[in-house]
Design a protein around this motif. Structure first.
Motif, PDB file in Angstrom:
ATOM      1  N   LEU A 353       0.826  -1.212   0.000  1.00 14.03           N
ATOM      2  CA  LEU A 353       0.000   0.000   0.000  1.00 14.03           C
ATOM      3  C   LEU A 353       0.854   1.253   0.000  1.00 14.03           C
ATOM      4  CD1 LEU A 353      -2.767  -1.116   2.533  1.00 14.03           C
ATOM      5  CD2 LEU A 353      -3.015  -0.844   0.063  1.00 14.03           C
ATOM      6  N   GLN A 358      -0.810   4.815  -0.991  1.00 20.44           N
ATOM      7  CA  GLN A 358      -1.990   4.811  -0.128  1.00 20.44           C
ATOM      8  C   GLN A 358      -1.531   4.846   1.330  1.00 20.44           C
ATOM      9  OE1 GLN A 358      -4.792   1.691  -1.274  1.00 20.44           O
ATOM     10  NE2 GLN A 358      -4.103   1.781  -3.401  1.00 20.44           N
ATOM     11  N   GLU A 361      -3.933   4.068   4.542  1.00 20.30           N
ATOM     12  CA  GLU A 361      -4.236   2.627   4.586  1.00 20.30           C
ATOM     13  C   GLU A 361      -2.997   1.825   4.957  1.00 20.30           C
ATOM     14  OE1 GLU A 361      -4.845   4.676   2.131  1.00 20.30           O
ATOM     15  OE2 GLU A 361      -6.973   4.583   1.555  1.00 20.30           O
ATOM     16  N   SER A 362      -1.851   2.274   4.443  1.00 19.63           N
ATOM     17  CA  SER A 362      -0.591   1.596   4.756  1.00 19.63           C
ATOM     18  C   SER A 362      -0.274   1.687   6.244  1.00 19.63           C
ATOM     19  CB  SER A 362       0.547   2.199   3.935  1.00 19.63           C
ATOM     20  OG  SER A 362       1.797   1.693   4.363  1.00 19.63           O
TER      21      SER A 362
END
Length: 394
Positions: A353, A358, A361-362
């Motif tokens: 991610l 991202q 989210e990561s």
């Protein structure tokens, strides 16, 4: 055909209700042999309608198993341990199997709940009641030795194997298995058997693997190789090659490890039983940069068992290395769905991610990985936290 159930127990009040519930409406009688319980085990067994007998423990599982066989009356016998349950869906297959007149034994697939590497085994727990079938070996009690001898005298009998999972083993916990007292008892008992059966492949496999587990690697390798020199049956040959593959990985002897995993995979046994070797060989190929063949093997493992979480995670890592990020994410998520406590899968998901930009989210995936590593007392939690701080993500 009448089906009897027998079990040996000691202080199994917590596990016994689940076990007996799974067989209560399947078998025609239940025999419980108690070896010295001080909890409610006997009371619970009787509440399920089981016939309960007592037996003084002699540090010999076969002696206890054989005592329990004295009290059964059915044509066939099903044996479980207290931390095992019979899978309901398998019952019609079992009933059809024992209705056949020419079979002596049906080997059953057991699933080890919580085992990451080798989640399946094949065990001889469903067999015809016969005066010449009893258990042998004090630690790994089994009927196989007597069955082999009987087949030589009565070759008309057949041995069957039911490929679907029949038994769930709920007691697989690495910390319990690795407990020092249990290890010492297992070692002492198996060494006693080895002293009188020095070339027995099965005990060479089990004791050799135990030696490796406790750090006596040279002794372990010697026993495993000794077992290979005399082994005939495919299942034990698989185990010996698998254990040797694993120890050569520990020693960073990759070519030898790959050879043994390849030999293990070639054995003519149920595909479910080969998952550990398939996964481990694929991991060696992945680490060596042979990503395409690693991908093929991981996909082979998932074809055998779509619920094999570690193969999903490893395939995700392979696809990530190949630049196939979307597919990698899908397999990481599948691994997490199958095992919500899979810290490594969350960690690897965080890496992909982050590569895709991202970031929120990561970071969320990384934080879940850190929490799980901390719950598991893994030093990886601190290392991961430090890395995220250095990148300014924490």
């Amino acid at each position: 055909m009448q089906l009897s159930f027998c079990i040996i127990v000691k202080n199994e009040a917590e596990n016994l209700p689940r076990c007996l519930s799974s067989v209560q409406n399947v078998v025609d009688e239940m025999v419980v042999l108690d070896t010295g319980s001080s909890d409610r085990t006997i009371e619970i067994a009787k509440s399920f309608g089981a016939e309960v007998h007592s037996f003084e423990w002699r540090n010999d599982f076969s002696a206890a198993r054989n005592e329990s066989l004295k009290y059964v009356h059915g044509d066939w016998i099903l044996v479980l341990d207290a931390d095992e349950v019979l899978v309901p869906e398998i019952v019609p297959t079992l009933k059809q199997a024992i209705a056949q007149d020419d079979y002596l034994v049906f080997n059953l697939v057991r699933q080890e709940i919580g085992a990451a590497q080798s989640p399946y085994s094949l065990i001889s727990r469903l067999f015809r009641r016969h005066p010449e079938i009893w258990f042998s070996r004090p630690y790994h009690a089994m009927i196989d030795d007597q069955v082999e001898a009987l087949l030589k005298r009565e070759p008309h009998w057949k041995i069957g194997a039911i490929s679907e999972v029949a038994i769930l083993h709920e007691g697989y916990q690495a910390d319990v298995i690795a407990g020092r007292d249990k290890v010492n008892k297992a070692r002492s008992t198996m060494e006693g058997f080895l002293a009188t059966h020095p070339n027995d492949p099965y005990v060479c496999s089990k004791l050799g693997a135990l030696y490796v587990q406790i750090g006596e690697t040279a002794k372990g390798i010697e026993l495993l190789e000794r077992g290979l020199s005399t082994v005939e049956d495919a299942a034990t040959q698989y185990e010996l090659h698998y254990h040797l593959g694993s120890v050569h990985v520990q020693l960073n002897e990759i070519e030898q490890a790959a050879h043994h995993y390849q030999q293990a995979i070639q054995q003519p046994i149920l595909p479910k039983l080969k998952l550990g070797a398939v996964n481990n060989l694929a991991s060696l190929l992945k680490d060596a940069g042979d990503l395409q063949n690693a991908q093929i093997l991981f996909q082979q493992a998932l074809k055998i068992d779509p619920n094999f979480a570690i193969a999903h995670c490893n395939l995700g890592a392979t696809l990530k290395a190949m630049g196939q990020f979307s597919s990698a994410i899908a397999h990481y998520n599948q691994a997490i769905a199958l095992n919500p406590n899979y810290a490594e899968a969350y960690q690897n998901l965080g890496v992909v991610l982050l590569k895709l930009g991202q970031v929120p989210e990561s970071v969320a995936a990384f934080q879940t990985a850190i929490d799980l590593h901390q719950q598991q007392n893994s030093p990886e939690a601190e290392r991961l936290q430090q890395g995220l701080r250095e990148m300014g993500l924490l």
